[in-house]
Design an enzyme around this catalytic site. Structure first.
Site, PDB file in Angstrom:
ATOM      1  CE  LYS A 151       2.624 -20.754   9.854  1.00 51.27           C
ATOM      2  NZ  LYS A 151       3.258 -22.065  10.063  1.00 51.27           N
ATOM      3  CG  ASP A 152       6.095 -14.157  17.056  1.00 47.12           C
ATOM      4  OD1 ASP A 152       7.063 -13.935  16.287  1.00 47.12           O
ATOM      5  OD2 ASP A 152       6.022 -13.707  18.219  1.00 47.12           O
ATOM      6  CD  GLU A 154       4.440 -23.890  16.229  1.00 49.78           C
ATOM      7  OE1 GLU A 154       4.299 -25.110  16.449  1.00 49.78           O
ATOM      8  OE2 GLU A 154       4.316 -23.382  15.091  1.00 49.78           O
ATOM      9  CG  ASP A 155      11.092 -19.456  14.817  1.00 48.13           C
ATOM     10  OD1 ASP A 155      11.948 -19.103  15.662  1.00 48.13           O
ATOM     11  OD2 ASP A 155      11.321 -19.464  13.594  1.00 48.13           O
ATOM     12  N   PRO A 156       9.701 -17.251  17.959  1.00 44.78           N
ATOM     13  CG  PRO A 156       9.748 -16.906  20.265  1.00 44.78           C
ATOM     14  CD  PRO A 156      10.074 -17.931  19.214  1.00 44.78           C
TER      15      PRO A 156
END
Length: 446
Positions: A151-152, A154-156
């Site tokens: 998830k990070d 994908e969207d830091p």
């Protein structure tokens, strides 16, 4: 990696071999085992559950940790997982999920390799512990870890100079603890001077500030401190703020673990000039973080951990022995002045930690992000000594520069003495008998 052990059922299941292809997790046991790592909102410091250890004569490692479950949170955790990891039931499913995301271009190849390596090393360490139902613990914990890393990517997430631990909608704090817990052999772990920790907690309740000047051994240091103290002093463990270097907030495999910490984010002196054109930006960022620290201290009741060595301890290249790295006198003096100028009483304590075995750093300081994670099951230790007063040392020295150096030496020498006692207890297997008049060892979880 600032870093959940899932709760184990009470039955003592046979532990499979790490190389076994039959690592399998039933849907119901999975949800029950990870449910308590999910969101819990707290408006006051939460008392962390006590660890209850039940050791079998045949078990080489730590026995199961019994904890209250939170079944209501299970659905929200399950639904938060990405599609690649949602239905993981076996090791093959998990590794295939990593491969699928990498082939689809949603995971950089180096991150995918790191995720697979992290899984295998964690699996081997947990199986080494002899914990009942190790297969369920490994799969439930690593499913959540890989989901958070993915998830990070994908969207830091971007850390602010002062970062408060994220507790909702996903509870990163509990996530970290449950990951590290099965790596600690509590039978051969020790706390030094528990009475001093009690004194510290009383001062915090009175509105005083506490600063811990410590050595630094691994990315797991914060979780080790928390897990060794939670039985007696959960307030200290849960409310500590760590001065953290930029690597733990930029490495994709480390960021989710750091999100569960209270952090003051700084750039380490060791890496200040890795990229010369960024040095000025790093200095300005450090100035902002110091201002945030000053504001925190003015409010009182803060406990701040800092490693003035500027990085993790490393073994001697010749003897391979581990010792605390020397402290930087300027860093110690900056911390002292911030504490004294806060307008509320402040106290500086020397703290020693020994936990390199469970997650040692690379042998040398590396410039590149993305280090290899070696993971083991081992005993750990933490110890604190009484606060050291700068003005008493200054009165004896007279010269300001000499006083700074003498104060730093006094703190460092105390850390080394405590570290040697922990080393004697853990590596020389002297246990509680390693205690000396200045360092009384105990196992407060017993």
């Amino acid at each position: 990696m600032l870093i959940p052990s899932a709760s184990s059922p009470h039955g003592h299941a046979r532990v499979s071999s790490p190389s076994s292809p039959s690592l399998r997790l039933s849907p119901f046991s999975k949800l029950g085992s990870i449910s308590s790592s999910l969101p819990v909102r707290l408006s006051i410091p939460r008392r962390c559950p006590r660890a209850v250890l039940c050791c079998s004569a045949k078990s080489r490692g730590m026995a199961e940790v019994l904890k209250d479950s939170e079944p209501a949170a299970a659905t929200s955790v399950h639904n938060s997982l990405s599609s690649s990891f949602l239905d993981v039931r076996t090791e093959e499913d998990l590794l295939f999920g990593i491969k699928k995301e990498a082939e689809a271009g949603r995971l950089p190849s180096n991150v995918a390799r790191g995720m697979e390596e992290l899984y295998r090393n964690y699996r081997n360490a947990v199986f080494e512990s002899g914990i009942p139902n190790a297969n369920e613990i490994v799969l439930s914990n690593m499913t959540v870890v890989l989901d958070r890393v993915f998830k990070d990517v994908e969207d830091p997430f971007v850390f602010s100079p002062y970062h408060r631990a994220i507790r909702e909608p996903f509870d990163y704090y509990m996530f970290v603890k449950r990951y590290i817990r099965p790596l600690i052999d509590f039978r051969s772990s020790y706390v030094g001077n528990i009475s001093v920790f009690r004194e510290m907690e009383e001062k915090l309740q009175q509105g005083h500030n506490i600063v811990l000047i410590s050595n630094h051994q691994s990315e797991a240091d914060p979780a080790v401190i928390e897990l060794l103290l939670e039985a007696r002093h959960p307030h200290i463990a849960e409310n500590m703020t760590f001065v953290a270097g930029d690597r733990v907030i930029t490495d994709p495999l480390c960021k989710p673990f750091s999100m569960g910490r209270n952090l003051l984010c700084v750039y380490s002196k060791k890496h200040m000039n890795d990229v010369p054109e960024l040095a000025e930006m790093k200095r300005k960022a450090n100035t902002r973080s110091l201002k945030e620290m000053a504001l925190l201290l003015r409010g009182g009741s803060q406990i701040i951990w800092i490693a003035p060595s500027g990085g993790r301890d490393r073994p001697d290249p010749i003897t391979k022995e581990w010792y605390p790295a020397p402290f930087d006198a300027a860093s110690v003096d900056n911390m002292r002045r911030l504490t004294e100028h806060a307008g509320v009483p402040g106290h500086i304590y020397p703290l020693a930690i020994l936990c390199y075995d469970i997650m040692p750093p690379p042998p040398q300081v590396e410039k590149e992000i993305g280090e290899s994670r070696v993971i083991s099951f081992h005993g750990t230790g933490v110890s604190v000594a009484p606060a050291i007063n700068f003005h008493e040392i200054d009165a004896a020295c007279g010269d300001p520069e000499e006083s700074k150096m003498a104060y730093t030496r006094a703190l460092f020498d105390s850390v080394v003495k405590q570290y040697n006692v922990l080393n004697c207890a853990i590596h020389e297997k002297k246990g509680l008998e390693a205690s000396v008049p200045t360092v009384s060892l105990s196992q407060p979880w017993n």
